[in-house]
Motif scaffolding. Structure first.
Motif, PDB file in Angstrom:
ATOM      1  N   TYR A   1      40.830  46.498 -27.568  1.00 23.22           N
ATOM      2  CA  TYR A   1      42.102  47.189 -27.654  1.00 23.22           C
ATOM      3  C   TYR A   1      41.782  48.688 -27.663  1.00 23.22           C
ATOM      4  CZ  TYR A   1      47.059  47.772 -28.994  1.00 23.22           C
ATOM      5  OH  TYR A   1      48.406  48.094 -29.019  1.00 23.22           O
ATOM      6  N   ALA A   2      41.949  49.315 -26.514  1.00 19.18           N
ATOM      7  CA  ALA A   2      41.649  50.738 -26.329  1.00 19.18           C
ATOM      8  C   ALA A   2      40.171  51.046 -26.564  1.00 19.18           C
ATOM      9  CB  ALA A   2      42.527  51.598 -27.227  1.00 19.18           C
ATOM     10  N   PRO A   3      39.285  50.529 -25.691  1.00 20.93           N
ATOM     11  CA  PRO A   3      37.855  50.837 -25.849  1.00 20.93           C
ATOM     12  C   PRO A   3      37.567  52.304 -25.540  1.00 20.93           C
ATOM     13  CG  PRO A   3      38.239  49.687 -23.781  1.00 20.93           C
ATOM     14  CD  PRO A   3      39.538  49.660 -24.528  1.00 20.93           C
ATOM     15  N   LEU A   4      36.630  52.860 -26.302  1.00 16.06           N
ATOM     16  CA  LEU A   4      36.318  54.279 -26.211  1.00 16.06           C
ATOM     17  C   LEU A   4      34.931  54.578 -25.664  1.00 16.06           C
ATOM     18  CD1 LEU A   4      37.616  55.377 -29.739  1.00 16.06           C
ATOM     19  CD2 LEU A   4      38.751  55.819 -27.561  1.00 16.06           C
ATOM     20  N   ALA A   5      33.982  53.660 -25.880  1.00  9.46           N
ATOM     21  CA  ALA A   5      32.588  53.985 -25.577  1.00  9.46           C
ATOM     22  C   ALA A   5      31.812  52.737 -25.202  1.00  9.46           C
ATOM     23  CB  ALA A   5      31.939  54.651 -26.795  1.00  9.46           C
ATOM     24  N   VAL A   6      30.765  52.932 -24.384  1.00 10.47           N
ATOM     25  CA  VAL A   6      29.869  51.841 -24.004  1.00 10.47           C
ATOM     26  C   VAL A   6      28.455  52.407 -23.919  1.00 10.47           C
ATOM     27  CG1 VAL A   6      30.242  52.180 -21.516  1.00 10.47           C
ATOM     28  CG2 VAL A   6      29.466  49.956 -22.371  1.00 10.47           C
ATOM     29  N   PHE A   7      27.460  51.595 -24.318  1.00  8.42           N
ATOM     30  CA  PHE A   7      26.079  52.076 -24.425  1.00  8.42           C
ATOM     31  C   PHE A   7      25.116  50.905 -24.308  1.00  8.42           C
ATOM     32  CE2 PHE A   7      22.458  52.733 -27.377  1.00  8.42           C
ATOM     33  CZ  PHE A   7      21.854  53.816 -26.751  1.00  8.42           C
ATOM     34  N   GLU A   8      23.979  51.142 -23.652  1.00  7.89           N
ATOM     35  CA  GLU A   8      22.918  50.139 -23.586  1.00  7.89           C
ATOM     36  C   GLU A   8      21.740  50.583 -24.445  1.00  7.89           C
ATOM     37  OE1 GLU A   8      20.449  47.735 -20.154  1.00  7.89           O
ATOM     38  OE2 GLU A   8      20.419  49.925 -20.113  1.00  7.89           O
ATOM     39  N   ASP A   9      21.276  49.705 -25.353  1.00  7.22           N
ATOM     40  CA  ASP A   9      20.117  50.052 -26.165  1.00  7.22           C
ATOM     41  C   ASP A   9      18.825  49.661 -25.452  1.00  7.22           C
ATOM     42  OD1 ASP A   9      19.537  47.322 -26.661  1.00  7.22           O
ATOM     43  OD2 ASP A   9      20.569  47.318 -28.587  1.00  7.22           O
ATOM     44  N   SER A  10      17.696  49.936 -26.084  1.00  4.83           N
ATOM     45  CA  SER A  10      16.403  49.710 -25.448  1.00  4.83           C
ATOM     46  C   SER A  10      16.068  48.233 -25.295  1.00  4.83           C
ATOM     47  CB  SER A  10      15.302  50.416 -26.241  1.00  4.83           C
ATOM     48  OG  SER A  10      15.289  49.976 -27.591  1.00  4.83           O
ATOM     49  N   ASN A  11      16.828  47.356 -25.945  1.00 13.99           N
ATOM     50  CA  ASN A  11      16.662  45.916 -25.757  1.00 13.99           C
ATOM     51  C   ASN A  11      17.502  45.376 -24.607  1.00 13.99           C
ATOM     52  OD1 ASN A  11      14.923  45.813 -27.938  1.00 13.99           O
ATOM     53  ND2 ASN A  11      16.510  45.197 -29.402  1.00 13.99           N
ATOM     54  N   GLY A  12      18.318  46.239 -24.014  1.00 13.23           N
ATOM     55  CA  GLY A  12      19.213  45.810 -22.948  1.00 13.23           C
ATOM     56  C   GLY A  12      20.541  45.295 -23.424  1.00 13.23           C
TER      57      GLY A  12
END
Length: 340
Positions: free
Chosen positions: A146-157
């Motif tokens: 519901y209204a996503p703000l951010a997305v990120f990939e960590d070093s584990n994928g």
């Protein structure tokens, strides 16, 4: 007193663990402690308000690919645009967006965008084809948004997401987009209720970065701070505080973006103060740069950032542009330091 050309010489100090030189200066009766540092210089800027190719309208975020090409979440134009590292327009990457608030490139070269008004996260190939969509079937369940703000990939994928609603929760997915866990928030109210301001609670998580020790740094926008979690979602620590009235070093006012360089320095876009604040790996304030305005070298609501070979690209929401700053700032150890 009255001598404006006096030079005060001090023995060169010993660098700390981050190779910065803590210096103490005495000028008149004003004693202060600072950091010997070269402030970043503006390298270039590109973009202006508009909807034609190469122009931007309230952009939100930037990322880059392995070739150094830039991808801009041109949010109000409902598209992603591609530029080279010198700011030259290459192409419109994709147009089937619904207010993309962030953009990131994963380790396999795919682009990911949280679609704020579409309540979903999309994955794109290099040609602009939407190859996967997470969420979209609802707004409150695990793996929905519901209204996503951010997305990120960590070093584990693994893929981390942050939401505005659903109590500002943090969700984690594996590289295939399968839901794994919720680490904060998650009350299925579907409204603007925040998860709180306690340790490990968030009020609009807007960006992520990973330190060399594997800890995840999360910008806690409405709580005016940065929080740190380990990859299992355990609270580790925090830094920053509301600086609306004080505007002191290290005080934040609706921060949005974060990035950590190879030396461990932490760059936070202090959005409502219209500047970038820089901290060492122990979260001590180092320096800041940027003043409010639209002239060369000024910032207007700096948002998210990406880093290519010591050039920090900053999205300026208010100026409808991207500015690029050279952050090369190592200082050789001098035999003495002259002040004045």
């Amino acid at each position: 007193t009255g001598n404006t050309n006096t030079t005060y010489t001090h023995t060169a100090p010993t660098p700390n663990s981050d190779n910065y030189y803590q210096v103490k200066t005495l000028i008149g009766s004003d004693e202060s402690t600072g950091v010997m540092e070269i402030i970043p210089t503006l390298n270039l800027s590109f973009g202006s308000a508009g909807s034609t190719n190469g122009l931007l309208w309230y952009p939100q975020a930037v990322t880059h690919d392995s070739n150094g090409n830039l991808y801009l979440a041109d949010s109000a134009n409902q598209r992603v645009q591609k530029f080279d590292s010198s700011g030259n327009f290459i192409s419109v990457h994709s147009t089937t967006h619904n207010s993309p608030n962030d953009i990131m490139t994963d380790s396999n070269g795919y682009l990911w965008t949280p679609e704020y008004a579409g309540h979903e996260v999309k994955k794109w190939d290099s040609s602009g084809t939407n190859v996967q969509t997470i969420g979209g079937g609802g707004t409150t369940g695990n793996g929905q948004f519901y209204a996503p703000l951010a997305v990120f990939e960590d070093s584990n994928g693994d893929i981390w997401t942050g939401e505005q609603n659903n109590s500002s929760r943090i969700q984690k997915f594996n590289s295939a987009g399968t839901y794994q866990a919720t680490y904060a928030g998650g009350s299925p109210t579907g409204n603007y209720a925040n998860g709180g301001n306690g340790n490990g609670q968030f009020y609009f998580p807007t960006d992520f970065a990973e330190a060399s020790n594997g800890n995840i740094y999360i910008v806690d926008n409405y709580n005016h701070r940065v929080q740190i979690m380990d990859k299992s979602g355990n609270y580790v620590g925090q830094f920053g505080q509301l600086g609306h009235n004080t505007n002191g070093n290290g005080d934040l006012w609706y921060p949005t973006g974060i990035i950590i360089d190879t030396d461990g320095k932490i760059y936070v876009s202090d959005t409502s103060h219209h500047k970038i604040q820089v901290f060492d790996s122990s979260h001590n304030f180092l320096y800041q740069f940027g003043t409010y305005g639209s002239s060369t070298g000024q910032l207007d609501h700096p948002m998210k950032m990406t880093l290519i070979n010591n050039i920090l690209y900053i999205v300026e929401y208010g100026n409808h542009r991207v500015s690029a700053w050279d952050i090369t700032n190592s200082v050789p150890a001098p035999s003495s330091l002259a002040v004045g």
